[in-house]
Design a protein around this motif. Structure first.
Motif, PDB file in Angstrom:
ATOM      1  N   ASN A   1       0.827  -1.211   0.064  1.00 19.46           N
ATOM      2  CA  ASN A   1      -0.126  -0.047   0.050  1.00 19.46           C
ATOM      3  C   ASN A   1       0.843   1.305   0.055  1.00 19.46           C
ATOM      4  O   ASN A   1       2.121   1.361   0.167  1.00 19.46           O
ATOM      5  N   GLN A   2       0.276   2.369  -0.330  1.00 19.22           N
ATOM      6  CA  GLN A   2       1.007   3.546  -0.316  1.00 19.22           C
ATOM      7  C   GLN A   2       1.884   3.938   0.761  1.00 19.22           C
ATOM      8  O   GLN A   2       2.745   4.239   0.877  1.00 19.22           O
ATOM      9  N   ASP A   3       1.237   3.901   2.000  1.00 25.53           N
ATOM     10  CA  ASP A   3       1.752   4.135   3.186  1.00 25.53           C
ATOM     11  C   ASP A   3       3.135   3.600   3.532  1.00 25.53           C
ATOM     12  O   ASP A   3       3.988   4.109   3.827  1.00 25.53           O
ATOM     13  N   THR A   4       3.062   2.049   3.296  1.00 21.77           N
ATOM     14  CA  THR A   4       4.107   1.265   3.520  1.00 21.77           C
ATOM     15  C   THR A   4       5.308   1.752   2.461  1.00 21.77           C
ATOM     16  O   THR A   4       6.503   1.749   2.868  1.00 21.77           O
TER      17      THR A   4
ATOM     18  N   SER B   1       1.300   9.816  -4.184  1.00 17.94           N
ATOM     19  CA  SER B   1       0.159   9.855  -4.862  1.00 17.94           C
ATOM     20  C   SER B   1       0.189  10.765  -6.387  1.00 17.94           C
ATOM     21  O   SER B   1      -0.296  10.488  -7.328  1.00 17.94           O
TER      22      SER B   1
ATOM     23  N   THR C   1       2.513  10.143   1.656  1.00 14.33           N
ATOM     24  CA  THR C   1       1.785   9.611   0.865  1.00 14.33           C
ATOM     25  C   THR C   1       1.189  10.359  -0.042  1.00 14.33           C
ATOM     26  O   THR C   1       1.004  10.070  -1.364  1.00 14.33           O
TER      27      THR C   1
END
Length: 410
Positions: free
Chosen positions: A2-5, A17, A13
């Protein structure tokens, strides 16, 4: 992942994006860290990106030069456009693909691409803005939205933002500004832009674009009343077509002879105008030249030939609401005027046509046909309508004079 990781310890983040959506271009270190976390080879990806960038730039150069794009290049462009696997290049790919669509007259599809980018790009030196303003300008030329082109240039100064692009791209843009200025009857401004284009293009060998420069300069000089200069440019174009037969298509010959004919028509040298319109028609029997030819027969009082041409034009299918259609209606009314029991039909037609000319700002056509129409009313003792027409012609010629002299934005 995922984006946070993916983003933690590298960037925010939201910034990630924006990278994914092609809205920002991060520095190389950020890219390397992101690729390392994804266990991907940044170097090979970067090389692929670089190859794709070179490809789309080459395709764009070919589009500007009116050169053929081979099937392999076109298929690659389509794949990059559709699969959207190069976010850092995606906007450039979209615009080059949009420019290709315009070259194929796929106007609505290209318009959709341009509309999707309208709010995401601002005037800057970025490659995205350079491609956007050039492609948008070409689109607006095709749909006849000349004022939009000139207003955008006045507000954004995109000529300045294009200064770091190739001189050929700059020359193309200046040529398009000249074209738009001429069609907006801002002839002094058009002359300024076309001379910039000529200066930028100096010492380059692209004969087809050189012919376009000669032709456009001639058209502008004729509009400014510089007949000898205009004819000199047209004959330079003819020389080039003779020396480079690969570009000497029927379209090119027809266009040059049509321009020469119009120059003589503008100077009321109708015999010579008829001669050159006939030369143009020998190469391409298109509706634009045919209407010009018929109009010259009317003005030159070649009654027999004029009647014959009106009869031939009556067999053609005209697009409703175009200046070609309106000119045909008016000329047919002239041809039938002696056989009408009354002049009511002529009056109705000429009012409809002149209202159209006025709304569409076909200034030259109003000034061309106006005196002849006014003369019909005078001979019929319809002095009220005659006076209205002379008032319209006076106001129109004043508008033309102001546009020729001031050279400001619309």
């Amino acid at each position: 992942m995922n984006q946070d990781t993916l983003a933690v310890g590298i960037c925010t983040t939201s910034y990630l994006s924006r990278i994914e959506n092609g809205l920002v271009e991060p520095n190389e270190i950020v890219y390397q860290l992101l690729f390392q976390r994804l266990d991907l080879d940044f170097t090979s990806y970067f090389e692929k990106d670089s190859q794709q960038e070179q490809l789309i730039e080459q395709i764009y150069e070919n589009l500007l030069s009116n050169e053929t794009i081979n099937e392999k290049e076109l298929e690659t462009l389509r794949l990059i456009y559709e699969q959207r696997t190069s976010p850092s290049l995606q906007i450039q790919v979209d615009l080059v693909y949009g420019r290709y669509l315009l070259s194929q007259e796929c106007i609505e599809e290209a318009a959709t691409i341009l509309a999707s980018l309208n709010d995401s790009l601002l005037p800057s030196d970025s490659r995205e803005w350079q491609l956007f303003v050039a492609t948008k300008t070409y689109y607006e030329l095709l749909i006849g939205n000349y004022d939009a082109i000139l207003n955008r240039e006045f507000q954004s100064n995109s000529k300045f933002h294009l200064a770091k692009s190739s001189t050929f791209e700059q020359a193309n843009y200046a040529y398009h500004l000249a074209f738009a200025s001429h069609r907006a009857y801002q002839f002094s401004l058009a002359k300024q832009y076309i001379e910039e284009a000529i200066q930028l293009f100096k010492h380059r060998y692209k004969p087809l674009f050189q012919v376009k420069l000669y032709s456009m300069y001639g058209v502008i000089l004729n509009a400014l009343g510089q007949t000898d200069g205009a004819l000199k440019e047209y004959h330079a174009a003819i020389e080039l077509l003779e020396y480079v037969p690969t570009i000497a298509t029927d379209n090119q010959w027809s266009s040059i002879y049509n321009n020469i004919a119009f120059t003589y028509e503008s100077n009321k040298q109708f015999e010579r105008a008829v001669h050159y319109y006939e030369k143009a028609l020998a190469f391409k029997n298109d509706i634009h030249t045919r209407i010009n030819y018929t109009r010259t027969l009317l003005f030159g009082e070649k009654k027999e030939l004029f009647s014959k041409e009106i009869h031939e034009l009556s067999k053609k299918q005209f697009s409703e609401g175009t200046h070609h259609h309106m000119q045909f209606l008016l000329m047919r009314a002239f041809e039938k005027i002696d056989t009408l029991e009354s002049l009511d039909t002529f009056y109705k037609i000429e009012k409809t046509v002149f209202n159209y000319f006025s709304e569409a700002e076909h200034i030259e056509l109003m000034l061309s046909y106006g005196p002849l129409v006014a003369k019909v009313h005078e001979e019929a003792k319809q002095y009220k309508r005659m006076g209205e027409l002379y008032q319209i012609l006076f106001e129109t010629s004043e508008k033309m004079r102001q546009r020729i002299s001031n050279g400001h934005h619309v």
